[in-house]
Design a protein around this motif. Structure first.
Motif, short mmCIF file in Angstrom:
data_model
loop_
_atom_site.label_atom_id
_atom_site.label_comp_id
_atom_site.label_asym_id
_atom_site.label_seq_id
_atom_site.Cartn_x
_atom_site.Cartn_y
_atom_site.Cartn_z
N GLN A 1 31.13 36.01 30.89
CA GLN A 1 32.41 35.36 30.64
C GLN A 1 32.91 35.58 29.22
O GLN A 1 33.59 34.73 28.65
N LYS A 2 32.59 36.75 28.67
CA LYS A 2 33.13 37.13 27.38
C LYS A 2 34.39 37.97 27.61
O LYS A 2 34.41 38.83 28.49
N ALA A 3 35.42 37.72 26.82
CA ALA A 3 36.68 38.45 26.97
C ALA A 3 36.52 39.84 26.36
O ALA A 3 37.01 40.14 25.27
N SER A 4 35.81 40.70 27.07
CA SER A 4 35.46 42.02 26.54
C SER A 4 36.44 43.11 26.93
O SER A 4 36.29 44.26 26.53
N GLY A 5 37.43 42.79 27.75
CA GLY A 5 38.41 43.79 28.16
C GLY A 5 38.72 43.67 29.64
O GLY A 5 38.21 42.80 30.34
N ILE A 6 39.58 44.55 30.11
CA ILE A 6 40.03 44.54 31.50
C ILE A 6 39.36 45.71 32.22
O ILE A 6 39.56 46.87 31.87
N SER A 7 38.56 45.42 33.20
CA SER A 7 37.80 46.45 33.90
C SER A 7 38.62 47.04 35.05
O SER A 7 39.46 46.36 35.65
N PRO A 8 38.37 48.31 35.39
CA PRO A 8 39.02 48.90 36.57
C PRO A 8 38.75 48.11 37.84
O PRO A 8 39.61 48.02 38.71
N ALA A 9 37.56 47.50 37.96
CA ALA A 9 37.23 46.73 39.16
C ALA A 9 38.16 45.52 39.31
O ALA A 9 38.59 45.18 40.43
N SER A 10 38.48 44.87 38.20
CA SER A 10 39.40 43.72 38.25
C SER A 10 40.79 44.16 38.70
O SER A 10 41.44 43.49 39.51
N VAL A 11 41.25 45.28 38.17
CA VAL A 11 42.56 45.79 38.54
C VAL A 11 42.58 46.21 40.01
O VAL A 11 43.52 45.92 40.75
N LYS A 12 41.52 46.88 40.44
CA LYS A 12 41.45 47.33 41.83
C LYS A 12 41.48 46.14 42.78
O LYS A 12 42.13 46.18 43.84
N GLY A 13 40.78 45.05 42.42
CA GLY A 13 40.81 43.86 43.25
C GLY A 13 42.20 43.27 43.36
O GLY A 13 42.62 42.83 44.43
N ALA A 14 42.94 43.25 42.24
CA ALA A 14 44.31 42.73 42.27
C ALA A 14 45.21 43.62 43.10
O ALA A 14 46.08 43.13 43.84
N LEU A 15 45.03 44.93 43.00
CA LEU A 15 45.84 45.84 43.80
C LEU A 15 45.56 45.68 45.29
O LEU A 15 46.47 45.79 46.12
#
Length: 233
Positions: free
Chosen positions: A28-42
């Motif tokens: 839960q560290k704000a280390s950046g935006i991962s491709p997996a997070s974006v793919k899930g939103a898409l």
């Protein structure tokens, strides 16, 4: 004759992060935006847009869900049946930095809820600061037969619309449905062509009206004839 393609098609979208984004790694560290997070939103927005289109063609929720699942596996990949790779690869670029958001008003504290904010201790985890840049690139891999090319063209359009919906209505991270991690789309290109971004409420309304369909109440969050979207200026 088979159609031969040597280069993938690229869809690019740029966004501005407009509210603090609670997103990060397993710790839960704000280390950046991962491709997996974006793919899930898409995936979420693709389902929301695609459901009504399928349901108006198929007069059964069960059969429509089966087709939706099949199309989703073909586009986003699946781990079932020995696995299948996604039709595209995804690259994310952002200049977002971890920062402590301003002290929220009581109403915002309520929206943050348990896990993100405590009235005595303040924020319980860091966030990516607002007013940061985010770019998403999708490299869509074509196939070599004619039928696959027809599917490929449809899938490119669907992904483009999902990227647009993400930037008009969505966000990333925890409490995204409550307004945190909200994104504002700034540009969207489909190959060499620019996709129009709404500049006013009328243009936005026209796009949203085109996403509604004649399907009744869906079995999950999706656009339908029951959809209501309120714009507050």
């Amino acid at each position: 004759m088979a159609l031969i393609f040597k280069e993938p098609h690229v869809i690019r979208a740029t966004y501005r992060i407009v509210t603090p984004m609670f997103i990060g790694d397993a710790e839960q560290k704000a280390s950046g935006i991962s491709p997996a997070s974006v793919k899930g939103a898409l995936r979420f927005w693709w389902r929301a847009l695609r459901w009504g289109q399928i349901r108006t063609e198929i007069q059964s929720d069960t059969a429509a869900l089966q087709r939706l699942h099949k199309e989703e596996a073909g586009l986003f990949g699946t781990s079932a049946d020995n696995g299948k790779a996604a039709r595209f690869t995804l690259r994310v670029t952002s200049d977002a930095k971890s920062a402590a958001p301003p002290t929220p008003q009581p109403g915002i504290q309520y929206l943050l809820g348990q896990g993100l904010y405590h009235f005595n201790n303040g924020y319980l985890r860091p966030a990516l600061a607002a007013d940061a840049f985010l770019a998403i690139e999708l490299f869509v891999n074509p196939k070599s037969d004619k039928q696959a090319q027809t599917d490929y063209d449809a899938q490119k359009t669907q992904l483009t619309q999902a990227l647009l919906a993400l930037g008009l209505l969505g966000g990333l991270g925890s409490r995204a449905r409550k307004g945190f991690g909200s994104l504002s789309i700034e540009s969207l290109t489909y190959g060499k062509d620019a996709v129009a971004i709404p500049k006013n409420l009328t243009e936005l309304s026209n796009i949203l009206s085109g996403w509604k369909c004649n399907a009744g109440l869906p079995p999950f969050t999706a656009f339908s004839s029951k959809t209501r979207i309120d714009a507050i200026l």
